[in-house]
Design an enzyme around this catalytic site. Structure first.
Site, short mmCIF file in Angstrom:
data_model
loop_
_atom_site.label_atom_id
_atom_site.label_comp_id
_atom_site.label_asym_id
_atom_site.label_seq_id
_atom_site.Cartn_x
_atom_site.Cartn_y
_atom_site.Cartn_z
N ARG A 33 42.48 46.17 43.16
CA ARG A 33 41.50 45.49 42.29
C ARG A 33 40.14 45.36 42.99
NH1 ARG A 33 44.43 40.25 41.14
NH2 ARG A 33 42.64 39.68 39.86
N ARG A 64 50.56 35.50 39.36
CA ARG A 64 50.41 36.75 38.62
C ARG A 64 50.90 37.91 39.47
NH1 ARG A 64 44.17 36.57 36.81
NH2 ARG A 64 44.43 38.77 37.25
N LYS A 91 35.64 32.70 39.08
CA LYS A 91 35.01 32.78 37.76
C LYS A 91 35.75 31.90 36.74
CE LYS A 91 35.29 37.31 37.27
NZ LYS A 91 35.97 37.70 38.55
N ARG A 149 46.58 32.00 44.75
CA ARG A 149 46.28 31.60 43.37
C ARG A 149 47.55 31.50 42.53
NH1 ARG A 149 41.79 34.57 39.86
NH2 ARG A 149 43.16 36.38 39.82
N ARG A 183 32.75 44.55 32.89
CA ARG A 183 33.18 44.97 34.22
C ARG A 183 32.76 46.41 34.52
NH1 ARG A 183 37.83 41.17 34.58
NH2 ARG A 183 38.87 41.33 36.59
#
Ligand code: AMP
Length: 217
Positions: free
Chosen positions: A171, A160, A13, A127, A88
């Site tokens: 998550r 992160r 996203k 990531r 969300r």
């Protein structure tokens, strides 16, 4: 043009929002970036949000909706916005409707980027993001030109904490329980377009651009 990018964590996203923002000259707002910025500045909101972010849970709806309301009423968003990571939950979707109605605007489309879970875990573990401007990278699919350094602003890139495996699992569970109901919610209003997000960045980008162009007609 007011758009929402919907999809699981790791669907791309952020990367795609950045591309679309540039192509269509629409500013984008990422709720996760706003929370991380608040945390960096040690604001009350940032410290509160971090308790949830660290566990892979969602920040409470009232706080999140208020933060987004505050942001998108600013003049730089008056011609439109691409929302990434918000809404969300169903309550946030209702919140968004109210915010837009209050501004005399409506939601034009929801682009749902679909990616299977197995691939998400792989993507999230590789990531990295820029500590300063939050540009996303991936050690395999989208490495920076110089290792560890952001192409856009030259600051360091990092992993992160919530991209580490234990939190990633939490998550994904939260996504399936609380966010995926939004797919049917928006479909029922005829606002949803699904795009296959399992291809490479360029392929997904072309598919999304085409959808946005058709929404603009
Ligand atoms: P993201 O950068 O979109 O992956 O978001 C990182 C974390 O910020 C999420 O795991 C949540 O803890 C929090 N967060 C971001 N957006 C929202 C939202 N719309 N509602 C609640 N929590 C959010």
């Amino acid at each position: 043009m007011n758009l929402v990018l919907l999809g699981p964590p790791g669907a791309g996203k952020g990367t795609q929002a950045e591309r679309l923002a540039e192509e269509f000259e629409l500013p984008h707002v990422a709720s996760g970036d706003l929370f991380r910025e608040n945390l960096k500045n040690k604001t009350e909101l940032g410290l509160l949000a971090n308790r949830y972010i660290a566990e892979g849970e969602l920040v409470p709806d009232d706080v999140t909706i208020a933060m987004i309301r505050d942001r998108i009423k600013r003049p730089e968003y008056e011609n439109g916005v691409i929302l990434d990571g918000f809404p969300r939950t169903l309550a946030q979707a209702e919140g968004l409707k109210e915010i837009l109605t209050g501004l005399g605007r409506t939601l034009d489309g929801v682009l749902y980027i679909a990616v299977p879970d197995e691939e998400l875990v792989h993507r999230l573990s590789g990531r990295r993001i820029c500590r300063r401007c939050q540009t996303p990278y991936h050690i395999q699919f989208k490495p920076p030109q110089k290792q560890g350094v952001c192409d856009t602003c030259g600051a360091n890139i990092y992993q992160r904490d919530d991209d580490k495996p234990e939190t990633v699992r939490a998550r994904l569970e939260v996504y399936h329980q609380q966010t995926s109901p939004l797919i049917d919610f928006y479909r029922q209003y005829g606002l949803l377009t699904e795009v296959d997000g399992s291809g490479d960045i360029e392929t997904v980008n072309s598919a999304l651009s085409e959808v946005v162009r058709s929404l603009m007609k």
